[in-house]
Structures are given as structure tokens and as C-alpha cells.
Write an enzyme that holds these catalytic residues in place. Structure first.
Site, mmCIF file in Angstrom:
data_model
loop_
_atom_site.group_PDB
_atom_site.id
_atom_site.type_symbol
_atom_site.label_atom_id
_atom_site.label_comp_id
_atom_site.label_asym_id
_atom_site.label_seq_id
_atom_site.Cartn_x
_atom_site.Cartn_y
_atom_site.Cartn_z
ATOM 1 N N CYS A 202 -1.112 11.762 6.145
ATOM 2 C CA CYS A 202 -2.422 12.701 6.291
ATOM 3 C C CYS A 202 -2.285 12.738 8.081
ATOM 4 O O CYS A 202 -2.908 12.036 8.737
ATOM 5 C CB CYS A 202 -3.621 11.999 5.850
ATOM 6 N N GLN B 299 -7.691 3.568 6.785
ATOM 7 C CA GLN B 299 -7.036 2.673 5.807
ATOM 8 C C GLN B 299 -5.623 2.543 6.162
ATOM 9 O O GLN B 299 -4.887 1.442 5.912
ATOM 10 C CB GLN B 299 -7.080 3.583 4.546
ATOM 11 N N ARG C 141 0.159 14.214 -6.572
ATOM 12 C CA ARG C 141 0.997 13.335 -5.928
ATOM 13 C C ARG C 141 1.607 12.525 -7.195
ATOM 14 O O ARG C 141 1.296 12.383 -8.310
ATOM 15 C CB ARG C 141 0.210 11.997 -5.271
ATOM 16 N N LYS D 217 -3.153 5.306 -8.474
ATOM 17 C CA LYS D 217 -1.747 4.734 -8.326
ATOM 18 C C LYS D 217 -1.265 3.544 -9.191
ATOM 19 O O LYS D 217 -0.081 3.285 -9.323
ATOM 20 C CB LYS D 217 -1.954 4.370 -6.746
ATOM 21 N N ARG E 144 0.947 -1.229 -0.033
ATOM 22 C CA ARG E 144 0.047 0.135 -0.140
ATOM 23 C C ARG E 144 0.768 1.268 0.032
ATOM 24 O O ARG E 144 1.462 1.586 1.160
ATOM 25 C CB ARG E 144 -0.840 0.052 1.161
ATOM 26 N N GLU F 201 1.201 15.164 1.727
ATOM 27 C CA GLU F 201 -0.021 15.549 2.533
ATOM 28 C C GLU F 201 -1.020 16.383 1.554
ATOM 29 O O GLU F 201 -0.517 17.074 0.578
ATOM 30 C CB GLU F 201 0.444 16.600 3.464
ATOM 31 N N ASP G 136 -4.891 16.659 -7.893
ATOM 32 C CA ASP G 136 -3.954 15.602 -7.423
ATOM 33 C C ASP G 136 -2.625 15.832 -7.985
ATOM 34 O O ASP G 136 -2.165 15.475 -9.031
ATOM 35 C CB ASP G 136 -4.690 14.261 -7.767
#
Length: 222
Positions: free
Chosen positions: A69, A85, A142, A168, A64, A106, A140
Site C-alpha cells: 500500500c 499494521q 488478491r 487470507k 503476516r 496494491e 478483492d
């Protein structure tokens, strides 16, 4: 100074979650990651045996990538599902053998203060993605290059991905990580995060099964 990603430190850390669940992690730090941030890789369960099975053509380790966060992971905020999660992932990966990547991204990459600014905009009626856009940021931001580097450094070029987020999987596969299976997390639904979860399901195709949702928070029993 640039260089090939490599392990910097490996240390064994006992973990205890607020509900009493305990496990032990082999925590890895790294040098020369693409974004220079202090990401962590936690080897959970018999991750070495899981890697050996994968190298022999068996099931890949369960992995994962979890974005930091602070509000959810540390303070238990119910505006998101991040804390539950994280807790779920620790137990499932311990049972299967694999890796939890704790990524310093974050607020889907916009940072803590900007995330809280986005929360203020959500309180005015914007959804989580529209709030980011209103701040002049991407929905997003990321980037999973460092995640792919950490996995490859440990020899995990094949993984079973524990995530509801299709982005992802797409990013990791584009970075050379073979995702042999996408394993959804549980649905951690509350009155406070119902709109947030529905938005992720509807806007970015997260694999989240929710009750029928209309305008406003879901009415939940209990």
C-alpha cells in the site's frame, strides 16, 4: 520459463520505521513464483528457531501476508490502516520469530491508479468494495498462491497467521499451508478510516472491534 519456486537472493537489511523502531530482516527474493511479481519475504527475529520448533511439533512461526500500500505504507495515509499494521507486524513478528510477506498487490490487487480512482468514488459516497465494483473490478482480486509458494520454499508449511482477514486464512489453507492459529492485529482507528474499517468488519467479516457505528465517520475523541 516455468519452474519450481526457489530462493533467488537472501540479504540482511536493517530496518528503521518513522517512529524510531528498529529491527533487522533477512530479505528473500524468489524465482518462478506463480504470478511473476517481485514479492518479498522478510525473516524477522529468530525465524530459524521458530521454523525448527514448528518442525518439532511446537508453535508455528508468526506470519503476516501484507499487501503493498504505497499511500499507507510510505506516505502515511490515514484512509486505511495499512501503514500501522505493517509497523505492528514488524515488531510482533520480530518478537515471536517468523515472516512478513510483502506482496505486490496494491489496492487489493487492482493496482495503484485504480485504487486512487476508487478513492475518488469513495469521496462520492461509495464504500471501498462498491467503489471497486463501480470500476468493473472484483471487490478483492488478491491471490495468495505466490505467498504459499514462498512459505513452502522456506519450509514454513505451518503458520500462525497475523491477520484480521478470514479470506487470507481460507486461501492459504486451500493452497496447503496449515494455519494453526489466527492472530488478529490491533485496531488502528482514526476519523479518516472509521468508515473503511467498519465496512471491512461488516462486509467481509474482518475481526475488528469498533465502537458503535452509524452513517458517516465515527466521532473520535482527541
Amino acid at each position: 520459463m516455468s519452474g519450481t519456486p526457489e530462493v533467488r537472493t537472501r540479504v540482511r537489511v536493517p530496518l528503521k520505521f518513522p517512529d524510531g523502531y528498529t529491527t533487522v530482516a533477512d530479505v528473500f527474493t524468489f524465482r518462478h513464483l506463480a504470478d511473476r511479481r517481485e514479492h518479498l519475504l522478510l525473516g524477522l527475529g529468530d525465524w530459524e528457531a521458530a521454523l525448527a520448533r514448528s518442525h518439532d511439533g511446537g508453535d508455528a512461526p508468526l506470519v503476516r501476508p501484507h499487501s503493498e500500500c504505497l499511500t499507507g505504507d510510505v506516505f502515511g495515509s490515514e484512509r486505511c490502516d495499512c501503514g500501522p499494521q505493517l509497523r505492528e507486524a514488524a515488531e510482533r513478528i520480530t518478537e515471536a520469530g517468523g515472516f512478513l510477506l510483502y506482496l505486490r498487490q496494491e489496492g487489493r490487487g487492482i493496482g495503484l491508479y485504480a485504487k486512487l480512482d476508487a478513492y475518488a468514488l469513495q469521496d462520492q459516497g461509495l464504500d471501498t468494495y462498491a467503489a471497486n465494483r463501480a470500476l468493473g473490478r472484483a471487490e478483492d482480486e488478491r491471490d495468495y498462491r505466490a505467498a504459499a509458494q514462498m512459505l513452502r520454499t522456506l519450509g514454513a508449511s505451518r503458520i500462525r497467521l497475523l491477520s484480521n482477514n478470514p479470506d487470507k486464512a481460507h486461501q492459504l489453507e486451500a493452497l496447503g499451508i496449515e494455519v494453526t492459529e489466527r492472530v488478529p492485529t490491533g485496531v488502528h482507528l482514526s476519523a479518516a478510516n472509521a468508515f473503511y474499517l467498519a465496512t471491512k468488519r461488516d462486509h467481509t467479516a474482518h475481526t475488528i472491534e469498533l465502537p458503535d457505528y452509524e452513517d458517516g465517520p465515527l466521532e473520535l475523541a482527541g
